[in-house]
Write a protein that holds these residues in place. Structure first.
Motif, PDB file in Angstrom:
ATOM      1  N   VAL A  72      46.679 -14.467 -11.763  1.00  0.00           N
ATOM      2  CA  VAL A  72      45.403 -14.112 -11.125  1.00  0.00           C
ATOM      3  C   VAL A  72      44.257 -14.234 -12.130  1.00  0.00           C
ATOM      4  N   LEU A 113      46.850  -7.289  -0.220  1.00  0.00           N
ATOM      5  CA  LEU A 113      46.510  -6.274   0.787  1.00  0.00           C
ATOM      6  C   LEU A 113      47.141  -6.614   2.141  1.00  0.00           C
ATOM      7  N   ALA A 146      49.543 -12.939  -6.679  1.00  0.00           N
ATOM      8  CA  ALA A 146      49.673 -11.748  -5.825  1.00  0.00           C
ATOM      9  C   ALA A 146      51.109 -11.586  -5.332  1.00  0.00           C
ATOM     10  N   TRP A 200      35.933 -17.330  -8.410  1.00  0.00           N
ATOM     11  CA  TRP A 200      36.452 -16.126  -7.766  1.00  0.00           C
ATOM     12  C   TRP A 200      37.327 -16.400  -6.538  1.00  0.00           C
ATOM     13  N   LEU A 218      43.674 -10.968  -3.542  1.00  0.00           N
ATOM     14  CA  LEU A 218      43.400  -9.674  -2.904  1.00  0.00           C
ATOM     15  C   LEU A 218      43.848  -9.704  -1.440  1.00  0.00           C
ATOM     16  N   PHE A 274      40.857 -15.047  -6.937  1.00  0.00           N
ATOM     17  CA  PHE A 274      40.904 -13.582  -6.918  1.00  0.00           C
ATOM     18  C   PHE A 274      40.810 -13.067  -5.481  1.00  0.00           C
ATOM     19  N   CYS A 275      39.912 -13.683  -4.688  1.00  0.00           N
ATOM     20  CA  CYS A 275      39.767 -13.270  -3.273  1.00  0.00           C
ATOM     21  C   CYS A 275      41.063 -13.517  -2.507  1.00  0.00           C
TER      22      CYS A 275
END
Lengths: 111, 150
Positions: free
Chosen positions: A46, B16, A66, B5, B12, B8-9
């Motif tokens: 990441v 999640l 992730a 980014w 996430l 990273f998004c």
């Protein structure tokens, strides 16, 4: 139409499927105490994704990271499933991971 | 140096998405008398998010919506698998749910969470007979203790 999003969704599905595979194999051959290593690998992927010049590659690295992080939280439960007989249990002694004395002091992450 | 980014998004959304599905599926399956409605809703949500991703204005929105859409579709399938786990006693049954109460009376379902323990490194034998007898007698207490014999 933008098909790149769907491609990333399918890549996520494939990575989660691969996650099922490696969590079972890693727990069987090495044991759940190795959980920090996929966690660190996931975090590194990441972080690396932030520095890639291409948004597509960054997305792939982020998704893979992730899934590795999630997989590390599944190792302890997988060990219990194997002990309960729901999965094949490895009767042989499993190798200790490097730094096992510190790893044993930390509670394995569990969601 | 500008950071990218997108990854990273996506990370996430992936983490999640998996986490909320993991927790949400167990809760929804335990509290739904019929599981058809949540399955249909998850499928509609998943397909809708994937359709939106086709027309999303940028890669991040397209990726995040497709990732969440695919995890929703996966969650729809997981509700069926969770019901099977409860029936087999691999996940705790909710005695206040009539569907689970029927599993408790007929099969090897249990109210105990057998995964709520620490690994021992040895195979374990689980006794669910006592737990089933307790539930059949009308005991609907949330049993947090374990019945694991080595």
């Amino acid at each position: 139409m933008n098909t790149e999003g769907i491609a990333l969704g399918i890549f996520t599905l494939a990575m989660i499927g691969f996650g099922f595979f490696w969590v079972i194999r890693l727990e069987y051959h090495l044991g759940y105490l190795w959980w920090p290593y996929p966690l660190v690998l996931g975090i590194l992927l990441v972080v690396l994704s932030l520095f890639l010049p291409n948004a597509g590659w960054s997305a792939l690295f982020g998704i893979a990271g992730a899934v590795f992080m999630w997989g590390s939280t599944e190792l302890k439960e997988q060990a219990i499933r194997a002990e309960l007989g729901w999965f094949k249990c490895n009767p042989q002694r499993k190798p200790d991971p490097p730094g096992v004395q510190w790893i044993k002091r930390i509670k394995p992450p569990h969601m | 140096m500008a950071l990218e980014w997108s990854g990273f998004c996506m990370a996430l959304a992936t983490f999640l998405g998996i986490w909320s599905g993991h927790v949400g599926v167990r809760w929804i399956e335990a509290h739904s008398v019929r599981i058809v409605l949540p399955i249909v809703l998850f499928m509609i949500g998943g397909i809708g998010l994937n359709l939106y991703s086709l027309f999303a204005p940028n890669l991040v929105l397209a990726g995040v919506s497709s990732i969440l859409g695919i995890t929703f579709i996966w969650d729809a399938a997981e509700i069926c698998r969770q019901q099977k786990r409860v029936r087999l006693g691999h996940a705790p049954a909710n005695p206040n749910n009539p569907r689970h109460a029927a599993f408790l009376q007929h099969g090897s379902a249990t109210c105990d969470d057998l995964l709520d323990r620490e690994p021992t490194g040895q195979p374990v034998v689980v006794t669910t007979a006592d737990a089933n007898a307790r539930t059949s007698s009308g005991d609907t207490t949330d049993h947090t203790y374990r019945e694991v014999q080595i």
